[in-house]
Design a protein around this motif. Sequence first.
Motif, PDB file in Angstrom:
ATOM      1  N   ALA A  12      -0.825   0.778  -4.414  1.00  0.00           N
ATOM      2  CA  ALA A  12      -0.689   1.610  -3.204  1.00  0.00           C
ATOM      3  C   ALA A  12       0.691   2.249  -3.093  1.00  0.00           C
ATOM      4  CB  ALA A  12      -0.983   0.781  -1.955  1.00  0.00           C
ATOM      5  N   ARG A  13       1.496   2.140  -4.136  1.00  0.00           N
ATOM      6  CA  ARG A  13       2.874   2.633  -4.060  1.00  0.00           C
ATOM      7  C   ARG A  13       2.989   4.096  -3.640  1.00  0.00           C
ATOM      8  NH1 ARG A  13       7.371   2.386  -8.695  1.00  0.00           N
ATOM      9  NH2 ARG A  13       5.827   0.944  -9.480  1.00  0.00           N
ATOM     10  N   PRO A  14       2.147   5.010  -4.118  1.00  0.00           N
ATOM     11  CA  PRO A  14       2.294   6.404  -3.660  1.00  0.00           C
ATOM     12  C   PRO A  14       2.202   6.538  -2.126  1.00  0.00           C
ATOM     13  CG  PRO A  14       0.942   6.351  -5.618  1.00  0.00           C
ATOM     14  CD  PRO A  14       1.132   4.911  -5.189  1.00  0.00           C
ATOM     15  N   TYR A  15       1.302   5.781  -1.522  1.00  0.00           N
ATOM     16  CA  TYR A  15       1.182   5.781  -0.058  1.00  0.00           C
ATOM     17  C   TYR A  15       2.453   5.225   0.584  1.00  0.00           C
ATOM     18  CZ  TYR A  15      -0.141   3.788   4.474  1.00  0.00           C
ATOM     19  OH  TYR A  15      -0.168   3.406   5.792  1.00  0.00           O
ATOM     20  N   VAL A  19       5.067   7.282   3.059  1.00  0.00           N
ATOM     21  CA  VAL A  19       5.392   6.829   4.418  1.00  0.00           C
ATOM     22  C   VAL A  19       6.893   6.614   4.561  1.00  0.00           C
ATOM     23  CG1 VAL A  19       5.146   4.911   6.050  1.00  0.00           C
ATOM     24  CG2 VAL A  19       3.130   5.839   4.882  1.00  0.00           C
ATOM     25  N   ARG A  20       7.506   5.988   3.568  1.00  0.00           N
ATOM     26  CA  ARG A  20       8.958   5.735   3.647  1.00  0.00           C
ATOM     27  C   ARG A  20       9.722   7.043   3.720  1.00  0.00           C
ATOM     28  NH1 ARG A  20      12.444   5.165   5.669  1.00  0.00           N
ATOM     29  NH2 ARG A  20      14.296   3.895   5.416  1.00  0.00           N
ATOM     30  N   THR A  21       9.294   8.039   2.950  1.00  0.00           N
ATOM     31  CA  THR A  21       9.917   9.359   2.997  1.00  0.00           C
ATOM     32  C   THR A  21       9.719   9.995   4.367  1.00  0.00           C
ATOM     33  OG1 THR A  21       9.646   9.703   0.624  1.00  0.00           O
ATOM     34  CG2 THR A  21       9.866  11.681   1.985  1.00  0.00           C
ATOM     35  N   TYR A  68      -6.846  -4.197  -0.476  1.00  0.00           N
ATOM     36  CA  TYR A  68      -6.967  -2.769  -0.798  1.00  0.00           C
ATOM     37  C   TYR A  68      -6.557  -2.537  -2.249  1.00  0.00           C
ATOM     38  CZ  TYR A  68      -5.969   2.274  -0.438  1.00  0.00           C
ATOM     39  OH  TYR A  68      -5.935   3.637  -0.635  1.00  0.00           O
ATOM     40  N   CYS A  69      -5.447  -3.142  -2.639  1.00  0.00           N
ATOM     41  CA  CYS A  69      -4.922  -2.937  -3.993  1.00  0.00           C
ATOM     42  C   CYS A  69      -5.807  -3.565  -5.062  1.00  0.00           C
ATOM     43  CB  CYS A  69      -3.498  -3.484  -4.084  1.00  0.00           C
ATOM     44  SG  CYS A  69      -2.307  -2.536  -3.113  1.00  0.00           S
ATOM     45  N   ASP A  70      -6.669  -4.503  -4.677  1.00  0.00           N
ATOM     46  CA  ASP A  70      -7.630  -5.075  -5.621  1.00  0.00           C
ATOM     47  C   ASP A  70      -8.764  -4.101  -5.926  1.00  0.00           C
ATOM     48  OD1 ASP A  70      -6.248  -7.466  -5.753  1.00  0.00           O
ATOM     49  OD2 ASP A  70      -7.536  -8.488  -4.282  1.00  0.00           O
ATOM     50  N   HIS A  71      -8.932  -3.077  -5.079  1.00  0.00           N
ATOM     51  CA  HIS A  71     -10.092  -2.191  -5.196  1.00  0.00           C
ATOM     52  C   HIS A  71      -9.774  -0.726  -5.475  1.00  0.00           C
ATOM     53  CE1 HIS A  71     -12.656  -5.472  -3.992  1.00  0.00           C
ATOM     54  NE2 HIS A  71     -11.802  -5.738  -3.019  1.00  0.00           N
ATOM     55  N   ILE A  72      -8.575  -0.301  -5.121  1.00  0.00           N
ATOM     56  CA  ILE A  72      -8.211   1.112  -5.267  1.00  0.00           C
ATOM     57  C   ILE A  72      -6.825   1.212  -5.889  1.00  0.00           C
ATOM     58  CG2 ILE A  72      -7.687   3.264  -4.026  1.00  0.00           C
ATOM     59  CD1 ILE A  72      -9.696   2.364  -1.874  1.00  0.00           C
ATOM     60  N   ARG A  73      -6.671   2.133  -6.815  1.00  0.00           N
ATOM     61  CA  ARG A  73      -5.343   2.449  -7.352  1.00  0.00           C
ATOM     62  C   ARG A  73      -5.067   3.902  -7.029  1.00  0.00           C
ATOM     63  NH1 ARG A  73      -1.057   1.223 -10.269  1.00  0.00           N
ATOM     64  NH2 ARG A  73      -1.722  -0.848 -10.879  1.00  0.00           N
ATOM     65  N   LEU A  74      -3.986   4.126  -6.295  1.00  0.00           N
ATOM     66  CA  LEU A  74      -3.590   5.488  -5.957  1.00  0.00           C
ATOM     67  C   LEU A  74      -2.717   6.056  -7.070  1.00  0.00           C
ATOM     68  CD1 LEU A  74      -2.694   5.103  -2.176  1.00  0.00           C
ATOM     69  CD2 LEU A  74      -4.855   5.859  -3.206  1.00  0.00           C
ATOM     70  N   GLN A  75      -2.981   7.324  -7.405  1.00  0.00           N
ATOM     71  CA  GLN A  75      -2.117   8.021  -8.357  1.00  0.00           C
ATOM     72  C   GLN A  75      -1.060   8.847  -7.621  1.00  0.00           C
ATOM     73  OE1 GLN A  75      -5.708   8.005  -9.314  1.00  0.00           O
ATOM     74  NE2 GLN A  75      -4.995   6.221 -10.422  1.00  0.00           N
ATOM     75  N   THR A  76      -1.462   9.458  -6.496  1.00  0.00           N
ATOM     76  CA  THR A  76      -0.519  10.289  -5.736  1.00  0.00           C
ATOM     77  C   THR A  76      -0.834  10.223  -4.248  1.00  0.00           C
ATOM     78  OG1 THR A  76      -1.912  12.265  -5.948  1.00  0.00           O
ATOM     79  CG2 THR A  76      -0.204  11.970  -7.625  1.00  0.00           C
ATOM     80  N   ALA A  77       0.165  10.572  -3.474  1.00  0.00           N
ATOM     81  CA  ALA A  77       0.035  10.806  -2.034  1.00  0.00           C
ATOM     82  C   ALA A  77       0.862  12.045  -1.763  1.00  0.00           C
ATOM     83  CB  ALA A  77       0.540   9.611  -1.230  1.00  0.00           C
ATOM     84  N   VAL A  97      -4.208  11.184   0.076  1.00  0.00           N
ATOM     85  CA  VAL A  97      -4.041  10.246  -1.033  1.00  0.00           C
ATOM     86  C   VAL A  97      -5.098  10.555  -2.085  1.00  0.00           C
ATOM     87  CG1 VAL A  97      -3.026   8.420   0.406  1.00  0.00           C
ATOM     88  CG2 VAL A  97      -5.494   8.424  -0.032  1.00  0.00           C
ATOM     89  N   HIS A  98      -4.751  10.259  -3.333  1.00  0.00           N
ATOM     90  CA  HIS A  98      -5.637  10.539  -4.462  1.00  0.00           C
ATOM     91  C   HIS A  98      -5.557   9.346  -5.407  1.00  0.00           C
ATOM     92  CE1 HIS A  98      -5.413  14.608  -2.884  1.00  0.00           C
ATOM     93  NE2 HIS A  98      -4.108  14.433  -2.866  1.00  0.00           N
ATOM     94  N   GLY A  99      -6.714   8.803  -5.753  1.00  0.00           N
ATOM     95  CA  GLY A  99      -6.721   7.638  -6.611  1.00  0.00           C
ATOM     96  C   GLY A  99      -8.059   7.408  -7.264  1.00  0.00           C
TER      97      GLY A  99
END
Length: 144
Positions: A12-15, A19-21, A68-77, A97-99
């Motif tokens: 979920a790092r892209p998300y 958010v941090r940005t 969430y991270c067990d089921h979806i991998r995000l490539q970009t946000a 988000v895109h994953g």
Amino acid sequence: MTNPKYAVFDPARPYFDLVRTALGDLVDGEHFFDIVADDVVYEVLYDIAGWPRVIEGRPDLMAQFRGYCDHIRLQTADKLVRHAMDDGRGLVIEYEVHGTILATGVKYHNRFCSIIRIENRKVAHWRDYMDSLAAWNALTARAR
């Protein structure tokens, strides 16, 4: 460099980075889980199996994102739109988000709008809206 204590959340790092940005200097902390209050209320106004409508507290929020991270991998946000309100005590962000759904390989694309209240330089309340149909279509699509 990624904090090793958050390595399990890498999908979920892209998300988290978006958010941090978006929150910039309104909050203190480097990672998403550092910028939320211990007693954060994270409210979602949609029904997705396995995701409660209200999550209270950082530990429960982290547990939900672990699932969430067990089921979806995000490539970009991306496509961040930021609306400041209440003299820095609130923020509305729109983003995409895109994953990939890991169980099926199906591509996942979704749009969100989040309303965020900040207290003492931490996220105290988060209200989330999303394109529920996009999530449903991705989660119910057959494996490739």
